[in-house]
Design a protein around this motif. Structure first.
Motif: not given
Length: 103
Positions: A34-55, A57-62
């Protein structure tokens, strides 16, 4: 006692034949902490199930590029996210999205 018997005796001296107790591993392999990069990225990608670029993800998650990159690599290995080539850019660039249950 001949030389071979003496060597065998010396080799077996002090061994009990039992395994040492296993040490506690707070970060076992295959478990998302919990709180790891994998956890944060997965939670972010599960918010809307749309394709996102790496940049994106970096910009939105800071969080740092390296944390996002390793999180994406780990999640792809665990088959929790999907990567497709970015058709608008070079094939080495990807877009990522979380997989829904049953996909």
């Amino acid at each position: 006692m001949d030389a071979v018997q003496w060597i065998v005796l010396q080799c077996t001296k002090g061994t009990t034949g039992t395994k040492p107790p296993e040490r506690f591993n707070p970060r076992p392999e295959g478990v998302i902490v919990q709180g790891s990069a994998s956890d944060v990225v997965l939670a972010y990608l599960r918010t809307d199930f749309h394709f996102k670029t790496r940049s994106q993800i970096i910009q939105d998650l800071q969080i740092s590029e390296h944390r996002v990159e390793w999180g994406l690599i780990y999640l792809m290995r665990r088959k929790l996210i999907k990567r497709v080539e970015d058709s608008a850019r070079n094939s080495r660039y990807g877009r990522y999205r979380a997989l829904r249950e049953g996909e």
